[in-house]
Design a protein around this motif. Structure first.
Motif, short mmCIF file in Angstrom:
data_model
loop_
_atom_site.label_atom_id
_atom_site.label_comp_id
_atom_site.label_asym_id
_atom_site.label_seq_id
_atom_site.Cartn_x
_atom_site.Cartn_y
_atom_site.Cartn_z
N LEU A 19 -12.12 -0.88 -8.26
CA LEU A 19 -10.93 -1.71 -8.45
C LEU A 19 -10.43 -2.25 -7.11
O LEU A 19 -10.01 -3.41 -7.01
CB LEU A 19 -9.84 -0.90 -9.14
CG LEU A 19 -8.55 -1.66 -9.47
CD1 LEU A 19 -8.83 -2.78 -10.46
CD2 LEU A 19 -7.49 -0.72 -10.03
N GLY A 20 -10.47 -1.41 -6.08
CA GLY A 20 -10.00 -1.84 -4.76
C GLY A 20 -10.80 -3.00 -4.19
O GLY A 20 -10.23 -3.96 -3.68
N ARG B 207 0.82 -1.21 0.00
CA ARG B 207 0.00 0.00 0.00
C ARG B 207 0.85 1.26 0.00
O ARG B 207 0.50 2.27 -0.62
CB ARG B 207 -0.94 -0.01 1.22
CG ARG B 207 -2.13 0.91 1.06
CD ARG B 207 -3.15 0.70 2.14
NE ARG B 207 -2.71 1.22 3.42
CZ ARG B 207 -3.46 1.24 4.52
NH1 ARG B 207 -4.68 0.70 4.48
NH2 ARG B 207 -3.01 1.73 5.64
N TRP C 54 -2.64 5.84 -6.60
CA TRP C 54 -4.10 5.73 -6.58
C TRP C 54 -4.75 7.07 -6.25
O TRP C 54 -5.85 7.36 -6.73
CB TRP C 54 -4.54 4.66 -5.58
CG TRP C 54 -4.18 3.27 -5.99
CD1 TRP C 54 -3.41 2.38 -5.31
CD2 TRP C 54 -4.56 2.60 -7.21
NE1 TRP C 54 -3.28 1.21 -6.01
CE2 TRP C 54 -3.98 1.31 -7.18
CE3 TRP C 54 -5.33 2.97 -8.31
CZ2 TRP C 54 -4.14 0.39 -8.21
CZ3 TRP C 54 -5.50 2.05 -9.34
CH2 TRP C 54 -4.91 0.79 -9.29
N SER D 82 1.94 2.25 -3.53
CA SER D 82 0.94 2.59 -4.55
C SER D 82 -0.06 3.67 -4.15
O SER D 82 -0.84 4.12 -4.99
CB SER D 82 0.16 1.33 -4.95
OG SER D 82 -0.57 0.82 -3.83
N THR E 170 -10.14 -6.28 -6.45
CA THR E 170 -8.85 -6.95 -6.19
C THR E 170 -8.83 -7.59 -4.81
O THR E 170 -8.12 -8.58 -4.60
CB THR E 170 -7.68 -5.95 -6.32
OG1 THR E 170 -7.91 -4.82 -5.46
CG2 THR E 170 -7.54 -5.45 -7.75
N LEU F 71 -0.88 -3.57 -2.75
CA LEU F 71 -0.43 -2.83 -3.93
C LEU F 71 -1.61 -2.34 -4.77
O LEU F 71 -1.59 -1.23 -5.31
CB LEU F 71 0.49 -3.71 -4.77
CG LEU F 71 1.25 -3.02 -5.91
CD1 LEU F 71 2.31 -2.09 -5.35
CD2 LEU F 71 1.90 -4.07 -6.81
N PHE F 72 -2.65 -3.15 -4.88
CA PHE F 72 -3.79 -2.81 -5.74
C PHE F 72 -4.96 -2.19 -4.97
O PHE F 72 -6.02 -1.99 -5.54
CB PHE F 72 -4.27 -4.06 -6.48
CG PHE F 72 -3.34 -4.48 -7.59
CD1 PHE F 72 -3.40 -3.89 -8.83
CD2 PHE F 72 -2.38 -5.47 -7.36
CE1 PHE F 72 -2.54 -4.28 -9.85
CE2 PHE F 72 -1.51 -5.86 -8.37
CZ PHE F 72 -1.59 -5.26 -9.62
N ASN F 73 -4.74 -1.87 -3.70
CA ASN F 73 -5.84 -1.38 -2.88
C ASN F 73 -5.64 0.11 -2.54
O ASN F 73 -4.85 0.44 -1.67
CB ASN F 73 -5.94 -2.21 -1.59
CG ASN F 73 -7.25 -1.99 -0.87
OD1 ASN F 73 -7.88 -0.96 -1.02
ND2 ASN F 73 -7.66 -2.97 -0.10
N LEU G 204 0.45 -8.08 -2.75
CA LEU G 204 -0.32 -7.71 -3.94
C LEU G 204 -1.67 -7.10 -3.55
O LEU G 204 -2.16 -6.18 -4.22
CB LEU G 204 -0.53 -8.94 -4.82
CG LEU G 204 0.72 -9.49 -5.51
CD1 LEU G 204 0.42 -10.79 -6.23
CD2 LEU G 204 1.31 -8.46 -6.48
#
Length: 388
Positions: free
Chosen positions: A51-52, A29, A36, A32, A55, A81-83, A78
């Motif tokens: 998206l959060g 987190r 974001w 990224s 994922t 990273l995508f949240n 991961l």
């Protein structure tokens, strides 16, 4: 879970390895969050929210399928990273409420987050290892028998999936295509006309915005404390009495955290808005910090109790500690979002989440290591065991 991976040589070392699994999410987190935030300011809050949550469905399920320590760390990384949810949601809550109700909106965000922090571990405690807990219902050779931590992860993923579907209908607060879709639409337009280029027009100027940065600093310092407490509390509670713990089962911990979650919900939805209106977010945070010091000092002595007295005392201390923590976090949320205009809230919250995530990555790793070390010095002359 760490115990089942057989990576720790001794019982005291489990806390050390568990800390890195907790930190992996925060490291992802941290890397990224600013990105974001920029995406949320440029393309809207809704895409980042969708998206959060999506994922979360994917990587949280994969975490439940972890067969070794490395896979657990990678899937958690991961997921982080995508949240970009938390920073974006804070900006969204400020924009969808009128000014006089923004404290309630941000209180709702921190309440939801705080309840998740206590209900999540409670859910894990109740649903983990179902083949051992419910042998008449779950066979050791079944899917949940072979992956003993998949069931709680699937429950969380299912919840996140329904949230994703529900979020398809939430209104966007940054880009407006219909007249009067939200009250903040017109105020945003007026703001742009009046401000022109704006006082803060770049990321560099945000770093020079002292009201913003000072609130972020406090937020980060306390987040380091809070995530360490959250990580260590469960590890301490399941530790044997001989190591200064409570010798509790995961069911016992689940009960404590569930009670804390209910207390948190009642306080934040009824009393916090009143306290914030009377005293202001800064004074509420100061008082909460002072009382937190006193409560934490009492924890080693609580471990000396047993039976009904232990249950009552630890439940009361947990409720009060979690209420105080969320009061401080809500206050810093309010200060951060008041310090910037709407068009920079995404990036401002992204900066806050990046710095906070760094602190929250340090917290579990250091907290787990310190707890593991302190359990090996039960008879030390200075701050023995859990006192340290």
């Amino acid at each position: 879970m760490i115990r089942d991976f057989n990576i720790a040589d001794k019982e005291e070392d489990i806390s050390y390895y568990a800390g890195f699994v907790g930190s992996a999410y925060m490291i992802g987190r941290a890397l990224s969050s600013v990105f974001w935030g920029v995406v949320a300011d440029r393309y809207g809050r809704k895409p980042v929210i969708l998206l959060g949550t999506l994922t979360m469905v994917i990587f949280n399920t994969l975490f439940g399928f972890s067969v070794n320590y490395s896979m657990a760390i990678i899937t958690r990384f991961l997921l982080g990273l995508f949240n970009g949810l938390l920073g974006t949601i804070k900006a969204y809550a400020c924009e969808i409420f009128r000014k006089e109700h923004q404290a309630l909106g941000l209180s709702a965000v921190s309440t939801a987050w705080g309840i998740g922090m206590v209900i999540g571990p409670a859910l894990g405690g109740y649903l983990a290892q179902p083949a051992e807990r419910f042998p008449s219902l779950v066979s050791p050779d079944s899917l949940f028998g072979r992956f003993p931590y998949l069931l709680p992860c699937l429950c969380i993923s299912a919840f996140a999936f329904f949230v994703t579907i529900g979020a398809l209908w939430i209104p966007e607060t940054l880009h407006f295509h219909k007249k009067n879709e939200l009250e903040s639409a017109s105020s945003f337009t007026d703001m742009k006309e009046k401000k022109g280029e704006g006082k803060y027009s770049s990321e560099i100027s945000l770093l020079r915005n002292w009201p913003l940065m000072s609130s972020i600093i406090i937020y980060c310092v306390f987040s380091l404390h809070d995530i360490t407490y959250t990580e260590v509390f469960s590890l301490w509670a399941v530790s044997p009495k001989s190591l200064g713990g409570l010798s509790y089962s995961t069911d016992n911990i689940g009960t404590i955290l569930s009670i804390s979650g209910m207390g948190l919900l009642l306080f934040q939805t009824t009393l916090y808005p009143i306290a914030e209106r009377l005293c202001g977010p800064i004074m509420v945070a100061r008082i909460s910090g002072i009382i937190s010091i006193t409560i934490l000092t009492c924890y080693p002595y609580i471990a000396l109790l047993s039976g009904f007295m232990l249950a009552v005392t630890i439940n009361g201390a947990s409720v009060v500690k979690n209420v105080l923590s969320i009061s401080i976090i809500t206050g810093t949320f309010i200060l951060q979002n008041k310090a910037v205009e709407q068009h920079q809230r995404g990036i401002a919250n992204g900066i806050a989440m990046t710095l906070q995530s760094i602190c929250q990555a340090i917290g579990p790793a250091c907290g787990g290591a310190i707890l593991s070390w302190s359990q090996k010095r039960q008879n030390a002359a200075f701050l023995p065991g859990w006192h340290f």
